[in-house]
Design an enzyme around this catalytic site. Structure first.
Site, PDB file in Angstrom:
ATOM      1  N   THR A 190      35.845  39.182  -1.802  1.00 61.27           N
ATOM      2  CA  THR A 190      36.338  40.236  -0.912  1.00 61.27           C
ATOM      3  C   THR A 190      36.464  39.777   0.544  1.00 61.27           C
ATOM      4  OG1 THR A 190      35.324  41.874  -2.333  1.00 61.27           O
ATOM      5  CG2 THR A 190      35.817  42.570  -0.094  1.00 61.27           C
ATOM      6  N   SER A 196      40.547  45.345  -3.414  1.00 61.07           N
ATOM      7  CA  SER A 196      41.198  45.477  -4.718  1.00 61.07           C
ATOM      8  C   SER A 196      42.335  44.476  -4.904  1.00 61.07           C
ATOM      9  CB  SER A 196      41.753  46.896  -4.875  1.00 61.07           C
ATOM     10  OG  SER A 196      40.694  47.823  -4.887  1.00 61.07           O
ATOM     11  N   GLY A 229      27.265  39.319  -1.133  1.00 61.65           N
ATOM     12  CA  GLY A 229      25.845  39.398  -1.482  1.00 61.65           C
ATOM     13  C   GLY A 229      25.199  38.025  -1.446  1.00 61.65           C
ATOM     14  N   ARG A 369       9.046  73.631 -14.291  1.00 53.89           N
ATOM     15  CA  ARG A 369       9.204  74.558 -13.175  1.00 53.89           C
ATOM     16  C   ARG A 369       9.500  75.964 -13.677  1.00 53.89           C
ATOM     17  NH1 ARG A 369       8.045  74.831  -7.751  1.00 53.89           N
ATOM     18  NH2 ARG A 369       9.553  76.124  -6.627  1.00 53.89           N
ATOM     19  N   GLN A 388      21.148  76.545 -15.557  1.00 51.58           N
ATOM     20  CA  GLN A 388      20.497  75.238 -15.539  1.00 51.58           C
ATOM     21  C   GLN A 388      20.877  74.444 -16.795  1.00 51.58           C
ATOM     22  OE1 GLN A 388      18.916  74.410 -12.842  1.00 51.58           O
ATOM     23  NE2 GLN A 388      17.323  72.883 -13.243  1.00 51.58           N
ATOM     24  N   GLY A 456      14.074  71.942  -3.922  1.00 49.23           N
ATOM     25  CA  GLY A 456      13.350  71.296  -2.841  1.00 49.23           C
ATOM     26  C   GLY A 456      12.579  70.069  -3.301  1.00 49.23           C
ATOM     27  N   THR A 477      32.685  51.400  -6.743  1.00 49.97           N
ATOM     28  CA  THR A 477      33.618  50.622  -5.927  1.00 49.97           C
ATOM     29  C   THR A 477      33.607  49.136  -6.267  1.00 49.97           C
ATOM     30  OG1 THR A 477      33.292  52.207  -4.129  1.00 49.97           O
ATOM     31  CG2 THR A 477      34.240  50.073  -3.549  1.00 49.97           C
ATOM     32  N   GLU A 479      33.100  45.443  -8.130  1.00 52.04           N
ATOM     33  CA  GLU A 479      33.598  44.941  -9.422  1.00 52.04           C
ATOM     34  C   GLU A 479      34.819  45.737  -9.877  1.00 52.04           C
ATOM     35  OE1 GLU A 479      32.054  42.485 -11.603  1.00 52.04           O
ATOM     36  OE2 GLU A 479      30.793  41.893  -9.931  1.00 52.04           O
ATOM     37  N   ASP A 481      37.410  48.849  -7.924  1.00 52.11           N
ATOM     38  CA  ASP A 481      37.411  50.260  -7.546  1.00 52.11           C
ATOM     39  C   ASP A 481      37.824  51.110  -8.747  1.00 52.11           C
ATOM     40  OD1 ASP A 481      37.797  52.331  -5.133  1.00 52.11           O
ATOM     41  OD2 ASP A 481      39.432  52.580  -6.574  1.00 52.11           O
TER      42      ASP A 481
END
Lengths: 698, 698
Positions: A190, A196, A229, A369, A388, A456, A477, A479, A481
């Site tokens: 890159t 890309s 990297g 919960r 849920q 929370g 993104t 390897e 997009d």
């Protein structure tokens, strides 16, 4: 043969019951239709169809042990070695608060510990046993995703480029150093201006025939290698992608041979100083993955020996002649990038690993919960709320679906690495692109949903959703997009479509298109579009047919549109005009591949109770997806209005049923508490709150 | 009166053109239908209808200056003072890397600087001029959202509870100290086991008539006050919500009067030590907002004077008698919570502020970034791709829509604070609950979309998406969990529905339900369901009708279902059985309120070019939402298949048109670079990359 003439009313909710008379008429038509269009059930389903469709109303008794055994990959042992090594080394665990620089050093220590102390050497598996490599990657990623990515950079990208793009001389020279971490390296593809569009890279490597060297140059700031990297701190080498320039004897003086990969030493082996002509900077803080040292590289007349060209697909002779077994720049470019699909396979697979952790925490907490309840009665668990269930149960079903699909992908990839079969290469390329895009997008959204569903306490950093999301985010993104990868899937589908019309053969994954192009493109059957009994809706044939019908229809219609628009807009303009359509097509195809693999996995399950559980989960995956795109189905009258309602109701009901075995289903992932590491998601529910108050200091 | 008999073909794409004959027939039927059902256009639209529907094909020339002037609130001046103060004080800017503890101290310094140096005193505006208060909150939140929240805790929550739940004696005693930050305080409502269910709180405040004091106690660990902002480090006081227990002379000995609010000093004014009986711990790292010091509070027989009960809605006399102007626990509870809606208004409003920043950065970068292009031609901007327009343009349209809706909410809220009109109280309560839930959920999703749409550079922390998302994430949960808030909207709609059937009057916001209940519940008009001309689809009457039709239908059907299920499941069980349906109803209502406000804002715009731009954006908002739920519309044949396709095509085309003025539209938000602060989102595009390379050290 299955009978469709039974249940009409949805047993959980009768609001939309059609009236009795109409039901009788419809039933009669159905019976008749069976004579007219006998439904052939493929033999794979007929044996245990009873079980697959008639799971009944009662809660399924799931034996989590048996389920785990079926889910467990072949390489559980090495994953457990990873877990145990890090569990025994609290000094190697990443704290909640750590500076970028300290995180990078810790991450390097983690990787060194894994390789040199725990004796886990991932590199040899990159080629010999990819499934084992991906299993290590998944386990390591659950310790700290930065570690997973740093390991991937070292072995899949830097190591993988040497093995896959180089030849024997490169392997001989670099294997040992990469394997034992003496040669930490980078994958410098890159650039600041190009991600890309790899063919648009601007870094150049000019051959100097007098000194038998390549000269690497960054022609402008847009061509600075960016996000590399291992570059900011630890890398000694980099595989640099650059346009190969060969001197010619014409007036141009130089000929562009396209993008090639070169091994470039970037730091001194002893002093670790940047080598002459190489400017290295830190790309700085990222949203996540701050344990990975991404850097930027700028080259000024950096000389490397001719041998440093990774020359598997194209080489340069001593006298500056280009040699290749492949006929064109485009073919060589495709072959080069084709060798990099392993990274995508790894990401799709690891993304499912992240999703498993998040779903496990969210489901366990939602069972624990309690909030509100009927008047004068105890409060109920939040997973007892329909809302849920709606947030989490299709997600749990998708996690199972993705588990089987990515396991299949890993198998295919391993097979491809063994056989180098050409058809398989195309298949794996497209499947890895599609699954990487689809799964990572889904996981990214789900991580946000999990946080929100846990309220929370989901916002406490210790409960993991924040770091999982921040670290995983870029999976969409790097390897490739996701939006670009889906276009590759669409392009491949169109290619298959054309070949079909030219009488060619289709490869295995796309086989269904052959049939569908002939049968599905007629108008939907007005009789089956009204069937709404549970047996029918839970019949894998109906589900697969619905998924494939949609794909075929999208494919057919986009092909027509592309042809039309090409005349006025050119092929690039036509593609862009149809882009949303093409992306929908690609997703639709991937969803159908995932479903097909899931159905196979249900069928192959040897344990009856596990099979019943998986069937339930598979049905939820299928019907939830159909409902999500019900507009499309309704628009072509593939389903009649009442059938649409029946699909909605049944998917709500299946969410409720899956909720009843949700605990066992997440236990099936076999993630010990020291891997999930979220106080609110402990396996023994009663410990959750007390762990949490103790953590705060009470 | 508008004519619907013109355009049939979608001008951008003719794929699905119905054939000529059919078009003639349909047109004839349309003409006839106009005689049968004359469409009455309300006078508000007839004046400038030409402009509103016929913006034409050409790119609109937008005067960003005029647009900004129309968008700008009344309190831009104080926002600019906030921006300028912090811009001039780089020492008060939050760095990318900062420890939790340092961030908390910095955040306190920021707040002190604002109040004591910049001389901005938000507290007086909480009551006197809420619009000004919210404008400050939005501006401060864009500096660092932690600061926005810390300010909100101090002034809306701690300060607001004293002003709104207390009486004159409390105001006299605390106003000055709260205003000048000598009394930093907390709002201690949430407990470890109870968030949404406030009536289930377990902390107790028992009156001791002998010493004329209340005794505050945490009866078990589940009742520890949790997530209390300002508690971990800075707070001196807390408004503690607890069940008021009064001694009785019967065998029970004590009577539970329900949840009340009490001022409890928690730290010594001089030494800052926790006071006796009060155990304070740090809740630790959060996903975001780490500049806010959330803590946990446990009380052991903490005594406070009787005067510390905030007694506006209920008091205790010296001899332990309860006095209140309100007749029941439920009424008092409702009145107490009702005073807290200001927090929701502020969150909805600030959430739009966050969305504006994110959209601005994403749009500017998407215009700058180029990738791929037609063969042998320059690369094109990524915003030229249909897929990128699809990701960002409906989001930009929604940002405008939310801007007008939340501005309206702030106005209504201010009016309510002045008039205390009862109808208005109900309206504002529901509107604030609905907009807070809808807007914050939408913004949360959009922040992820923006990051993903900006690819690798979107993942650089300096470009803001990470911190914006992490900080904003909890907006979905605090001040009322979004899923719970939407249920309050649904409940209010059902109440209005019942009142309508009992002949009662409806309040202003719900007025449309009166009409809709009578007209919309019949079968959709089979003629208009086929109209697909652009004039028709862009007619505000069609759009509003579509939104309201859906709401009315959902309301009607859920009322029927609830009645039916109540018989077998009881009202709690029935509610849960219909929960997904109820949530869809609430969202549908909120969407229609937002659209109505947007249409009004378009109509009121005095500048013709701005009006044309806003009309375009409003149409995109409307059609995008209709398309997103096209399954529902198709299912009841509110739109015919070809109309559904026309809606899809037109919304894609509008995205393209909005793209053409996207730069001007984000400029309309008037966010200077020192507020957006993302190198990739600078106003002068050519500086973006160079800022970025300089930032890395090149």
């Amino acid at each position: 043969m299955e009978s469709h003439n039974t249940k009409y009313s949805n047993p959980t909710d009768e609001d939309y019951n059609i009236n009795q008379d109409q039901a009788i008429v419809t039933r009669r038509i159905q019976r008749l239709s069976l004579h007219l269009h006998p439904i052939s059930v493929p033999p794979v389903f007929s044996d245990n169809l009873q079980l697959l469709t008639c799971t009944g109303r009662a809660k399924i008794n799931v034996n989590a042990e048996n389920l785990s055994e079926y889910m467990r990959g072949k390489h559980r042992d090495i994953q457990e070695r990873v877990y145990e090594y890090f569990n025994a080394r609290p000094d190697l665990q990443t704290p909640l608060e750590i500076t970028k620089d300290a995180h990078r050093e810790l991450c390097m220590r983690q990787l060194m510990g894994l390789v040199r102390e725990a004796g886990i050497r991932p590199f040899k598996y990159v080629v010999e046993d990819p499934a084992k490599y991906f299993a290590i990657l998944e386990a390591v990623g659950s310790v700290d995703m930065s570690l997973g990515i740093k390991m991937g950079v070292q072995y899949s990208l830097w190591g993988g480029s040497v093995l896959n793009l180089g030849t024997k001389k490169h392997k001989d020279k670099y294997f040992e150093g990469i394997d034992n971490m003496e040669y930490p390296g980078c994958f410098a593809m890159t650039e600041l201006h190009h991600g890309s569009n790899v063919q648009g890279l601007q870094t150049v490597a000019t051959f100097d025939p007098f000194r038998d060297e390549f000269i690497i140059d960054t022609p402008n700031d847009g061509a600075i290698k960016w996000w590399i990297g291992n570059a900011a701190v630890h890398g000694k080498f980099a595989t640099v992608f650059a346009k190969l320039m060969l001197p010619t004897h014409d007036t141009k003086g130089v000929s562009d041979m396209g993008v090639h990969a070169f091994i470039v030493p970037i730091r001194d082996m002893k002093t670790h100083e940047a080598l002459p002509g190489i400017e290295i900077h830190d790309c700085g803080h990222k949203v996540g993955l701050n344990g990975v040292d991404n850097g930027a590289l700028k080259f000024r007349s950096v000389r490397i020996p001719r041998d440093n060209l990774l020359n598997r697909f194209g080489g340069v002779s001593r006298d500056g002649k280009y040699t290749s077994s492949l006929p064109s720049i485009n073919k060589r470019f495709a072959a080069t990038l084709g060798e990099l699909v392993g990274g995508r396979v790894g990401l799709a697979y690891s993304s499912v690993g992240v999703l498993k952790i998040a779903v496990t925490i969210a489901v366990r907490y939602s069972l624990l919960r309690q909030q509100f309840g009927p008047p004068k009665q105890p409060e109920i668990s939040i997973l007892d709320y329909q809302s849920q269930q709606h947030k989490l149960m299709p997600m749990l079903a998708s996690t199972y679906a993705f588990h089987f699909a990515t396991s299949h992908l890993v198998e295919k990839y391993s097979e491809m690495k063994r056989s180098h079969d050409e058809e398989l290469v195309g298949d794996v390329h497209t499947l890895s692109a599609g699954l990487k895009a689809y799964v990572t997008s889904y996981t990214a959204k789900s991580l946000s949903t999990c946080r929100e569903a846990c309220g929370g306490h989901g916002y406490a950093a210790v409960n993991r959703f924040g770091s999982l999301r921040n670290d995983h985010d870029i999976f969409q993104t790097f390897e490739g997009d996701n939006t670009v990868l889906l276009q590759q899937v669409a392009a491949y589908l169109l290619k298959q479509y054309k070949e079909k019309f030219q009488g060619g053969t289709l490869t295995v994954t796309w086989n269904y298109l052959r049939e569908s192009m002939n049968t599905y493109l007629s108008q939907p059957n007005p009789v089956t579009s009204r069937w709404e009994g549970e047996d029918h809706l839970r019949n894998p044939n109906f589900q697969l047919d619905a998924f494939r019908y949609r794909t075929s229809r999208l494919l057919q219609s986009v092909a027509v549109r592309l042809r039309k628009h090409s005349k006025t807009l050119g092929s690039f303009g036509a593609w862009n005009r149809c882009l949303n359509h093409l992306l929908t097509l690609a997703e639709s195809h991937i969803e159908s591949v995932i479903l097909a693999k899931f159905i196979e996995a249900v069928r192959s399950c040897p344990d009856a109770s596990s099979q019943a559980a998986l069937k339930l989960v598979c049905d939820l995956y299928a019907l939830d997806r159909i409902w999500n795109d019900i507009g499309t189905y309704r628009n072509v009258d593939y389903v009649a209005p009442n059938k649409a309602k029946a699909i909605h109701k049944l998917s709500e009901y299946l969410s409720f049923q899956v909720k009843n075995i949700a605990r066992e289903l997440v236990d099936g992932f076999e993630l010990p508490d020291h891997v999930t590491r979220a106080p609110i998601g402990t396996q023994v529910a009663k410990e959750a709150y007390s762990q949490y108050t103790q953590y705060a200091g009470f």
